[in-house]
Design an enzyme around this catalytic site. Structure first.
Site, PDB file in Angstrom:
ATOM      1  N   CYS A 143     -79.525 -17.893 163.461  1.00  0.00           N
ATOM      2  CA  CYS A 143     -80.994 -17.791 164.198  1.00  0.00           C
ATOM      3  C   CYS A 143     -81.224 -18.541 165.293  1.00  0.00           C
ATOM      4  CB  CYS A 143     -82.022 -17.566 163.091  1.00  0.00           C
ATOM      5  SG  CYS A 143     -83.432 -17.242 163.621  1.00  0.00           S
ATOM      6  N   CYS A 146     -84.872 -19.579 165.502  1.00  0.00           N
ATOM      7  CA  CYS A 146     -85.172 -20.432 164.510  1.00  0.00           C
ATOM      8  C   CYS A 146     -84.589 -22.031 164.829  1.00  0.00           C
ATOM      9  CB  CYS A 146     -84.766 -20.193 163.190  1.00  0.00           C
ATOM     10  SG  CYS A 146     -84.733 -18.610 162.710  1.00  0.00           S
ATOM     11  N   ASP A 147     -83.400 -21.808 165.269  1.00  0.00           N
ATOM     12  CA  ASP A 147     -82.750 -23.634 165.298  1.00  0.00           C
ATOM     13  C   ASP A 147     -82.394 -23.767 166.673  1.00  0.00           C
ATOM     14  OD1 ASP A 147     -82.767 -23.606 162.515  1.00  0.00           O
ATOM     15  OD2 ASP A 147     -81.017 -22.519 162.408  1.00  0.00           O
TER      16      ASP A 147
END
Ligand code: NAP
Length: 348
Positions: A143, A146-147
């Site tokens: 992701c 997300c990261d």
């Protein structure tokens, strides 16, 4: 918002919707508006894949696009407004041989329902490279939204050649110095518009006919490098034995998987709901969300290996709700119908 509704074993619901992505939410809005008081089970990835997306540009009605998270939050509010209830719970097993159906949750609780809408979506696929079990979450990710921000100034790899991989690469290019898309063939699967955006980006490069064999690093230091393999005809890991595969080690600070998804249907494996070879729910022929088990309906990515769009998931979610409503009505009508006359009565 009515999350964490208490579950009691004795309650029998009219409709339970497993999954709270766009398909589950759409089914919730429709069944709630039909006064069926649906219970929505939010599983391990509440809100589904859209919560991992930045902008959704192709969902009808948002000319400027809308954030994936915002779209999901709006849907949840909309469903709640009409009376849908939400609770956290992961279904481990489903008993579907008799009515009411029983869903056993990981928490040990059991939920009973007359109609069941399965909208469990699909989860990110892993590549199978050495080191991925240890390093997932430590510089290896599925992701980018997300990261990605952890990789400011890094060189990173994105694995895959579809729209997800292009989207990940474009997002990562905001943070990383260099993004290299590693694809197992020499032709992208991604849509032309996404492929063009990635190809035109100065910070994004491509490695064709290449696969990830091994990830280097540790949980303390994160990802530090990768072994890549290449074969001129593509699919190099399948040709490792041939001796014609080139190996190369590269230094990278992050690796992102964008290699598609697998449907979340494990809990249906022992039931009579039919699944295809890849694990997707097989719905009955024709325009319906009915499955092989009467009263069980499939919606969204879990039953759609072909389109897999937010808008189609919302569409099949609403179809599943209408199918469930009509099935419940037919069943109720049959239960209240007068019993057939006995033979003796007919003779009189
Ligand atoms: P996808 O289209 O199935 O693409 C998966 C990619 O990963 C393919 O290029 C595939 O290679 C590669 N791959 C699969 N398994 C692999 C493995 N074990 N090792 C290395 N590579 C592997 O999946 P997706 O990109 O997630 O897209 C799914 C659907 O969502 C599509 O319909 C897409 O259009 C849609 N989507 C749209 C957007 C958008 O419009 N913004 C964003 C994301 C997704 P091959 O090409 O060789 O098969």
């Amino acid at each position: 918002m009515s999350t964490d509704t208490p579950i009691t074993d004795a309650t029998v619901r009219d409709v339970v919707i497993v999954g709270s992505g766009v398909a589950g939410l759409s089914a919730a809005v429709y069944t709630a508006r039909a006064d069926l008081e649906p219970l929505v089970l939010e599983g391990p990835e509440p809100g589904g894949q859209l919560t991992l997306t930045t902008e959704v540009e192709n969902y009808l009605g948002f000319p400027e696009g809308i954030g994936g998270m915002e779209l999901i939050q709006n849907g949840k509010e909309q469903a709640t407004r009409f009376g849908a209830e939400f609770t956290h719970g992961t279904v481990e097993t489903a008993t579907l041989e008799e009515q009411p159906f029983a869903l056993e949750l990981a928490s040990g609780e059991t939920i009973r329902t007359r109609a069941l809408i399965v909208a469990t979506g699909a989860s990110a696929r892993w590549v199978g490279a050495d080191g991925e079990d240890e390093l997932m979450g430590y510089g290896l990710s599925t992701c980018a939204t997300c990261d990605g921000a952890f990789h400011r100034g890094d060189d990173v790899l994105v694995i895959g050649g579809g729209d997800s991989a292009m989207e990940e690469a474009l997002f990562l290019a905001k943070f990383a110095d260099n993004v290299t898309v590693v694809h197992r063939r020499d032709e992208l699967r991604a849509s032309d518009i996404m492929a063009k955006r990635a190809r035109d980006h100065d910070a994004i490069a491509f490695r064709w006919n290449t696969e990830l064999l091994e990830i280097h690093g540790s949980q303390e230091d994160g990802v530090t490098g990768a072994t890549l393999v290449r074969h001129p005809d593509g699919h190099p890991t399948a040709k490792l034995e041939s001796g014609e595969v080139d190996h190369e080690t590269v230094d990278v600070g992050g690796i992102f998987y964008g290699v598609g998804h697998v449907p979340n249907t494990e809990f249906l494996a022992e039931t009579a709901v039919e699944l295809d070879e890849a694990g997707y729910i097989r719905t009955e022929p024709g325009m319906t969300t009915e499955t092989a088990v009467e009263g069980v309906f499939g919606a969204g990515d879990v039953m759609d290996p072909d389109y897999r769009q937010a808008i189609t998931a919302a569409g099949t979610g609403s179809m599943a709700a209408l199918d469930a409503e009509s099935w419940l009505e037919t069943r109720e009508a049959a239960e209240h119908a007068s019993p057939p006359l006995a033979e003796a009565e007919l003779d009189d």
